[in-house]
Design an enzyme around this catalytic site. Structure first.
Site, PDB file in Angstrom:
ATOM      1  CG  ASP A  30      -2.067   0.976   1.067  1.00 60.32           C
ATOM      2  OD1 ASP A  30      -3.210   0.514   0.915  1.00 60.32           O
ATOM      3  OD2 ASP A  30      -1.821   2.203   1.092  1.00 60.32           O
ATOM      4  CD  GLN A  92     -14.903  -0.332  -2.611  1.00 60.58           C
ATOM      5  OE1 GLN A  92     -16.046  -0.622  -2.236  1.00 60.58           O
ATOM      6  NE2 GLN A  92     -14.320  -0.944  -3.624  1.00 60.58           N
ATOM      7  CG  HIS A  98      -8.568  -2.796  -2.332  1.00 61.21           C
ATOM      8  ND1 HIS A  98      -9.478  -2.128  -3.121  1.00 61.21           N
ATOM      9  CD2 HIS A  98      -8.443  -2.079  -1.199  1.00 61.21           C
ATOM     10  CE1 HIS A  98      -9.882  -1.042  -2.489  1.00 61.21           C
ATOM     11  NE2 HIS A  98      -9.272  -0.984  -1.309  1.00 61.21           N
ATOM     12  CG  LEU A  99      -7.988  -9.325   1.997  1.00 63.24           C
ATOM     13  CD1 LEU A  99      -9.375  -9.116   2.613  1.00 63.24           C
ATOM     14  CD2 LEU A  99      -7.700 -10.824   1.869  1.00 63.24           C
TER      15      LEU A  99
END
Ligand code: AMP
Ligand code: ZN
Length: 112
Positions: A30, A92, A98-99
């Site tokens: 990320d 979101q 996406h996890l």
């Protein structure tokens, strides 16, 4: 033309720090980590939200790969958290599922 940020990461139009890739999924760090370790696992297929997801095998693969990478990176003993946000109340921001995997510190519960 698909203007999705994560589809562009999959196509290497936008750079990312990839941790894993196969024919169905990729995992990458990320860009704005919320914990000492924070990576995302996403399907290569564009699915906007978990409301739109029908492929249980693919969803299972996101989770099992997140756990496998977590073990490989040594998060399994102290623990980690897997999260998928949905729509605005869920927080979101990117509309390609996406996890999140967060690790490396004690995480707050309940989340804010
Ligand atoms: P969400 O709020 O669940 O939609 O999470 C979107 C996540 O994508 C956030 O944690 C962002 O920091 C992350 N993100 C946005 N742009 C990028 C990028 N170019 N590379 C990696 N992660 C990104
Ligand atoms: Zn997409």
């Amino acid at each position: 033309m698909n203007n999705c940020l994560f589809c562009k990461i999959i196509d290497n139009q936008i750079p990312s720090e990839k941790l894993y890739e196969d024919e169905d999924i990729i995992a990458f760090k990320d860009i704005d980590p919320q914990a000492p370790h924070h990576f995302l696992v996403i399907p290569k297929q564009h699915i906007a939200t978990i409301n739109d997801a029908k492929d249980a095998t693919l969803l299972g693969k996101l989770i099992t790969k997140a756990a496998e990478l977590s073990k490989k990176m040594g998060f399994d003993k102290n623990g980690y958290r897997l999260i998928m946000n949905c729509n605005s109340d869920g927080g979101q921001v990117v509309y390609h599922i996406h996890l999140h995997c967060l690790a490396g510190r004690k995480l707050n519960w309940p989340p804010g």
